[in-house]
Design an enzyme around this catalytic site. Structure first.
Site, short mmCIF file in Angstrom:
data_model
loop_
_atom_site.label_atom_id
_atom_site.label_comp_id
_atom_site.label_asym_id
_atom_site.label_seq_id
_atom_site.Cartn_x
_atom_site.Cartn_y
_atom_site.Cartn_z
NE ARG A 1 -2.72 0.39 3.49
CZ ARG A 1 -1.97 0.59 4.59
NH1 ARG A 1 -1.25 1.69 4.73
NH2 ARG A 1 -1.94 -0.32 5.55
CE1 TYR B 1 -19.17 11.47 -13.81
CE2 TYR B 1 -17.86 11.32 -11.82
CZ TYR B 1 -18.72 10.75 -12.72
OH TYR B 1 -19.15 9.46 -12.55
CG ASP C 1 -11.20 16.54 -13.06
OD1 ASP C 1 -10.57 16.07 -14.02
OD2 ASP C 1 -12.17 15.95 -12.54
CE LYS D 1 -14.14 8.40 -17.35
NZ LYS D 1 -14.10 8.89 -16.02
O1 P1T Z 1 -14.98 7.40 -12.67
P1 P1T Z 1 -13.77 7.81 -11.92
O2 P1T Z 1 -12.50 7.22 -12.43
O3 P1T Z 1 -13.92 7.67 -10.44
O4 P1T Z 1 -13.56 9.40 -12.19
C1 P1T Z 1 -14.50 10.37 -11.84
C2 P1T Z 1 -14.39 11.56 -12.76
C3 P1T Z 1 -13.70 12.68 -12.33
N1 P1T Z 1 -13.57 13.78 -13.11
C4 P1T Z 1 -14.09 13.82 -14.35
C5 P1T Z 1 -13.92 15.05 -15.19
C6 P1T Z 1 -14.77 12.72 -14.86
O5 P1T Z 1 -15.27 12.78 -16.10
C7 P1T Z 1 -14.94 11.56 -14.05
C8 P1T Z 1 -15.73 10.38 -14.50
N2 P1T Z 1 -16.61 10.66 -15.57
C9 P1T Z 1 -17.44 9.78 -16.16
C10 P1T Z 1 -17.59 8.51 -15.79
C11 P1T Z 1 -18.24 10.34 -17.27
O6 P1T Z 1 -18.80 9.56 -18.09
O7 P1T Z 1 -18.32 11.56 -17.39
#
Ligand code: P1T
Length: 409
Positions: free
Chosen positions: A52, A113, A188, A213
Site C-alpha cells: 500500500r 462531473y 481536474d 479516461k
Molecule cells: O470514474 P472515476 O475514475 O472515479 O472518475 C471520476 C471523474 C472525475 N472527473 C471527471 C472530469 C470525470 O469525467 C470523471 C468520470 N466521468 C465519467 C464517468 C463520465 O462519463 O463523465
C-alpha cells in the site's frame, strides 16, 4: 534515465520517469504483486516495506504522469516524483479533500462531473462539514466574490463535463493568491489530458485525473491520479495516500502505463477527428448548437487557443427537438457506443441529463444548461468518415421519427 524535462510530450510518454528493472534489465516494469517485502533486520529494508505504501509498478506510472504534467520533483527527492495513483478518479479527489480540515471552505466550479458534485455536496459537506460554494469560475468576478481569506481550496474542471466551459487557470490562480493566500488550486485535467493542457504550468497546485479516461485510453481500467510539484505538498499527499489507502493496484498500474505510452498519438487522432466532426455538426440542420473549444463559435475559443495545445476529443451538442429525437438518436448510432465514460479509443455517446449527471439536482442541471436535448460525444480514433456517416444515419432516423428496429427492416 532517458528523461529530460525538455523532451517533447511524444518522447516523454515513452520514457519519462522510466528506467530498466535493476535485476533483469526488463524494459517494462514487472507487475509487482507482492503485498510485502522481506526485511534483513527489523526496520532494515530496501525502501520497500508494504505494498500500500510502496509499489514499484505503481511508482513507474506515478512518475510518468508526474513528469507529463511537468512536476519538478525529482526521483531522488520523492520515489514517484509527486505523482500518486488511486483506485478511481473519485478516490483521488476524495484523498485530495483530506488535505482540508473539518469545516473548511471550498470554492468549486459549478459545472463538474456529476460524481464530483455528489462527493462534495452529499458526502463531504455532511461527513467533513465542508462549507462548499459553487461559482461559475469562467467568470473571474464570480470567483472573486466567492473567495474569502478563509477559503482553503478551489476546485476547477476545464474543459468542464459536460458543457465544455473553460476556466482561465492563470486568472484563477492570480485571484486566489490575492484573496485567499494559502488556498490550494486544484484542477481536474481529465478532459484535456496532459498532452493538451498542463495546469501546473499555469500555477495550479494540484492536478487530478480520472485515469479511467484518456491516460489509460482503452476503457479497461478504473483509476485516478494526483500530481503536485511542491515537495511539502508532496509529503502531505504521500502521507494521505498511504494513510487513507485508496491506492491503485499493480495490475491496473501496469495496464495504465501500457496505455499511456500511446497518449500522444491517441490525442493527436482525438483532436483531429473531433475538430472534423464538430465542424460537420455545426453545419447539420438537425443540430441546434455545437460546443467544442476548437470552434471559433465557442465563446472562449481565444482562451482555448492560449491555454491548450489541442482541443480534445469531447464534443457536446444540442439536437433539434429535445428529448424524443435525442432518445431515438442515441438508440440509432452503430459505431458510437451508448455508454458512460470517455477518453477511450472507441467512440462513445451519452445523455448527461439521464446518465452521467443524473445525480446533479434538476434545478442545477437546468441552470447549467444540461438540458434534455444535450448529447455528449467522446470521439474515438476510428476513421472520422465512418463516424460522420454513423451520426448522419442516426440524425435521419431521429428526425424521421422512426425507431431503429423499423429502420433495419
Ligand atoms: O470514474 P472515476 O475514475 O472515479 O472518475 C471520476 C471523474 C472525475 N472527473 C471527471 C472530469 C470525470 O469525467 C470523471 C468520470 N466521468 C465519467 C464517468 C463520465 O462519463 O463523465
Amino acid at each position: 534515465m532517458h528523461e529530460s524535462a525538455n523532451h517533447k510530450p511524444a518522447t516523454k510518454v515513452i520514457h519519462a520517469g522510466q528506467h530498466p528493472e535493476p535485476v533483469t534489465g526488463a524494459v517494462m516494469p514487472p507487475i509487482f504483486t507482492s503485498s510485502t517485502y522481506v526485511q534483513e533486520s527489523p526496520g532494515k529494508h530496501t525502501g520497500f516495506e508494504y505494498s500500500r505504501s510502496h509499489n514499484p509498478t505503481r511508482y513507474a506510472l506515478e512518475r510518468m504522469v508526474a513528469k507529463l504534467e511537468g512536476s519538478r520533483i525529482e526521483e531522488h527527492q520523492d520515489p514517484s516524483c509527486g505523482g500518486f495513483a488511486f483506485a478511481s478518479g473519485l478516490a483521488a479527489i476524495s484523498t485530495c479533500l483530506e488535505l482540508l480540515d473539518a469545516g473548511d471552505e471550498l470554492v468549486a466550479m459549478d459545472d463538474l462531473y456529476g460524481g464530483t458534485n455528489r462527493l462534495f455536496s452529499r458526502v463531504r459537506a455532511r461527513s467533513q462539514g465542508l462549507n462548499i460554494r459553487y461559482a461559475d469560475l469562467a467568470d473571474i468576478g464570480e470567483l472573486e466574490r466567492a473567495l474569502t481569506p478563509r477559503t482553503k481550496m478551489v476546485w476547477v474542471e476545464t474543459p468542464t463535463n459536460p458543457t465544455l466551459k473553460l476556466v482561465d487557470l492563470r486568472a484563477v490562480v492570480k485571484a486566489v493568491r490575492a484573496r485567499a493566500p494559502g488556498a490550494l488550486v486544484c484542477c481536474d485535467n481529465t478532459f484535456a489530458s496532459p498532452i493538451n493542457q498542463r495546469p501546473l504550468e499555469h500555477g495550479c497546485d494540484i492536478v487530478m485525473h480520472s485515469s479511467t479516461k484518456y491516460i489509460n485510453g482503452h476503457s479497461d481500467v478504473v483509476g485516478g491520479l494526483l500530481v503536485c510539484s511542491d515537495l511539502k505538498l508532496c509529503e502531505r499527499l504521500r502521507f494521505l495516500q498511504n494513510a487513507v489507502g485508496a491506492v491503485m493496484g499493480p495490475f491496473d498500474a501496469y495496464l495504465t502505463l501500457r496505455g499511456v505510452k500511446t497518449l500522444a498519438v491517441r490525442m493527436a487522432a482525438h483532436n483531429a477527428s473531433a475538430m472534423t466532426i464538430a465542424r460537420h455538426l455545426e453545419k447539420h440542420p438537425g443540430v441546434e448548437r455545437v460546443v467544442y473549444p476548437g470552434l471559433p463559435s465557442h465563446p472562449q475559443h481565444a482562451l482555448a487557443r492560449s491555454q491548450m495545445d489541442g482541443f480534445g476529443g469531447m464534443i457536446t451538442f444540442f439536437i433539434a427537438g429535445g428529448l424524443e429525437p435525442a432518445r431515438r438518436f442515441l438508440e440509432s448510432v452503430r459505431i458510437f457506443a451508448l455508454a458512460e465514460s470517455l477518453g477511450g479509443v472507441e467512440s462513445l455517446i451519452e445523455h448527461p441529463a439521464i446518465m452521467t449527471h443524473a445525480s446533479v439536482p434538476p434545478a442545477t442541471r437546468e441552470k447549467l444548461g444540461i438540458g434534455d436535448g444535450l448529447i455528449r460525444l467522446s470521439v474515438g480514433i476510428e476513421d472520422p468518415d465512418d463516424l460522420i456517416a454513423d451520426l448522419d444515419r442516426a440524425f435521419a432516423l431521429a428526425h424521421a421519427g422512426r425507431s431503429p428496429a423499423a429502420a433495419t427492416r
